[in-house]
Design a protein around this motif. Sequence first.
Motif, short mmCIF file in Angstrom:
data_model
loop_
_atom_site.label_atom_id
_atom_site.label_comp_id
_atom_site.label_asym_id
_atom_site.label_seq_id
_atom_site.Cartn_x
_atom_site.Cartn_y
_atom_site.Cartn_z
N GLU A 36 -16.24 0.88 -21.41
CA GLU A 36 -15.19 0.35 -21.03
C GLU A 36 -13.68 0.90 -21.89
OE1 GLU A 36 -15.03 -4.43 -20.12
OE2 GLU A 36 -15.74 -3.99 -22.15
N VAL A 37 -12.86 1.24 -21.32
CA VAL A 37 -11.53 1.83 -21.75
C VAL A 37 -10.32 0.78 -21.60
CG1 VAL A 37 -12.23 4.01 -21.50
CG2 VAL A 37 -10.96 3.13 -19.88
N PRO A 38 -9.40 0.71 -22.78
CA PRO A 38 -8.24 0.05 -22.62
C PRO A 38 -7.28 0.24 -21.47
CG PRO A 38 -7.96 1.21 -24.61
CD PRO A 38 -9.29 1.32 -23.95
N ILE A 39 -6.82 -0.88 -20.62
CA ILE A 39 -5.79 -0.59 -19.64
C ILE A 39 -4.84 -1.89 -19.65
CG2 ILE A 39 -7.21 0.93 -18.10
CD1 ILE A 39 -7.22 -1.77 -16.29
N SER A 40 -3.77 -1.64 -18.81
CA SER A 40 -3.01 -2.69 -18.70
C SER A 40 -2.62 -2.46 -17.17
CB SER A 40 -1.69 -2.82 -19.74
OG SER A 40 -0.92 -1.52 -19.53
N ILE A 41 -2.29 -3.68 -16.78
CA ILE A 41 -1.95 -3.81 -15.31
C ILE A 41 -0.37 -3.93 -15.16
CG2 ILE A 41 -4.15 -4.24 -14.73
CD1 ILE A 41 -3.56 -7.10 -14.06
N ASN A 42 0.06 -4.01 -13.90
CA ASN A 42 1.39 -4.28 -13.15
C ASN A 42 1.30 -5.59 -12.94
OD1 ASN A 42 2.31 -1.49 -14.03
ND2 ASN A 42 1.55 -0.59 -11.89
N ARG A 43 2.49 -6.25 -12.59
CA ARG A 43 2.81 -7.27 -12.15
C ARG A 43 2.83 -7.05 -10.52
NH1 ARG A 43 4.66 -11.79 -14.83
NH2 ARG A 43 5.39 -11.63 -16.94
N ARG A 44 2.30 -8.11 -9.76
CA ARG A 44 2.52 -7.80 -8.19
C ARG A 44 3.91 -7.84 -7.88
NH1 ARG A 44 -1.55 -9.59 -4.62
NH2 ARG A 44 -3.62 -10.19 -5.70
N THR A 45 4.15 -6.90 -6.92
CA THR A 45 5.37 -6.83 -6.45
C THR A 45 5.49 -7.41 -5.08
OG1 THR A 45 4.85 -4.66 -5.35
CG2 THR A 45 5.88 -4.37 -7.59
N GLU A 46 4.41 -7.72 -4.48
CA GLU A 46 4.43 -8.49 -3.04
C GLU A 46 3.24 -9.39 -2.99
OE1 GLU A 46 6.59 -8.05 -0.89
OE2 GLU A 46 7.71 -6.57 -1.30
N GLY A 47 3.35 -10.46 -2.43
CA GLY A 47 2.23 -11.30 -2.30
C GLY A 47 1.90 -11.91 -3.50
N ILE A 107 0.87 -1.26 -0.01
CA ILE A 107 -0.01 0.20 -0.15
C ILE A 107 0.90 1.37 0.21
CG2 ILE A 107 -0.17 -0.03 2.49
CD1 ILE A 107 -2.81 1.16 -0.25
N GLY A 108 1.76 1.27 0.47
CA GLY A 108 2.77 2.47 0.79
C GLY A 108 3.29 2.79 -0.83
N SER A 109 3.87 2.01 -1.64
CA SER A 109 4.11 2.19 -3.04
C SER A 109 3.15 2.61 -3.73
CB SER A 109 4.76 0.99 -3.66
OG SER A 109 4.11 -0.01 -3.70
N VAL A 110 1.87 2.00 -3.54
CA VAL A 110 0.75 2.54 -4.46
C VAL A 110 0.26 4.04 -3.90
CG1 VAL A 110 -1.92 2.18 -4.48
CG2 VAL A 110 -0.41 0.30 -4.24
N ILE A 111 0.50 4.40 -2.66
CA ILE A 111 0.16 5.66 -2.31
C ILE A 111 1.24 6.67 -2.93
CG2 ILE A 111 -0.31 7.45 -0.47
CD1 ILE A 111 -1.30 5.06 0.96
N ASP A 120 -2.94 -3.58 -4.38
CA ASP A 120 -1.74 -4.57 -4.47
C ASP A 120 -0.81 -3.89 -5.36
OD1 ASP A 120 -3.09 -4.61 -6.63
OD2 ASP A 120 -3.73 -6.83 -6.44
N GLY A 121 -1.19 -2.98 -6.08
CA GLY A 121 0.21 -2.25 -6.97
C GLY A 121 -0.30 -2.57 -8.33
N GLN A 122 -1.19 -3.38 -8.73
CA GLN A 122 -1.43 -3.81 -10.03
C GLN A 122 -2.12 -2.70 -11.04
OE1 GLN A 122 -1.86 -8.37 -10.84
NE2 GLN A 122 -3.08 -8.06 -9.06
N HIS A 123 -2.96 -1.92 -10.32
CA HIS A 123 -3.53 -0.68 -11.19
C HIS A 123 -2.67 0.38 -11.40
CE1 HIS A 123 -7.88 -2.62 -10.01
NE2 HIS A 123 -7.32 -3.11 -11.02
N ASN A 124 -2.14 0.98 -12.67
CA ASN A 124 -1.29 1.70 -12.99
C ASN A 124 -1.96 3.26 -12.82
OD1 ASN A 124 0.61 3.40 -14.18
ND2 ASN A 124 1.55 1.78 -15.43
N PRO A 125 -1.60 3.95 -12.26
CA PRO A 125 -2.15 5.66 -12.11
C PRO A 125 -2.13 6.05 -13.59
CG PRO A 125 -0.25 5.32 -10.68
CD PRO A 125 -0.41 4.13 -11.13
#
Length: 236
Positions: free
Chosen positions: A195-206, A22-26, A94-99
Amino acid sequence: MKSIKQNNTLIIIPVYNEEKSIGSVINNLLKYSTGNDILVVCDGSTDKTLQVLEKYPIAKVSHIFNLGVGASLQTGCLFALRHDYSYIIRMDGDGQHNPVFINDILFPLKNGEADIVIGSRFLGNSEFKTTFSRLLGISIIAWFLGLITGRKITDPTSGFCAMNQSAIKFFAQNCPEDFPEPEILLYHREYRIKEVPISINRRTEGVSSITALGSVYYMVKVMLSLSMHLFRRRKI
């Protein structure tokens, strides 16, 4: 529920035991999405998530017990409604959603084209990869939703979405309990959904809590829940 409102858009992040991510997400949101406020709904976490959140100048709400993603989204909608936000964005912790895709998701709302916008991992040039069982489950849920609603949605389980104030008001009172992503598509058929296209990040933890067998179980539960909603009187 303390507010630090500075903008008309609220990013809602439901979390449960996400102390490592959550820290890296924020930090990423504070760096790349400065025009939006942030609310983290800590859903009865038993790790150090709350302690991590105390380091950041954001709004925080904590559930005493773990109530689930649907209840966390409803809490976020109630917060947004109370503080008169025009738009909300729902993201995972979890960091997968890219801002970087936040503006893309908000644009159809602000342009008056939609009431709910979903970030789809299956549109555009996304390289979303997951297990065969999960892909099959998502495809079957999408087919079933299309069958009962007449809507073609490519990514009904995406947790990266946004709503305008009309939808916020509705889901503050009628938020799905178990499966908010697919059930949102069923709850209010009059809403314009895009719907709009996105891509997601890989999990960095868990790791994901949904295993191959869990994917099948999830799919069956979602379809049963959607079927039950067809015969349940909706709250107005």
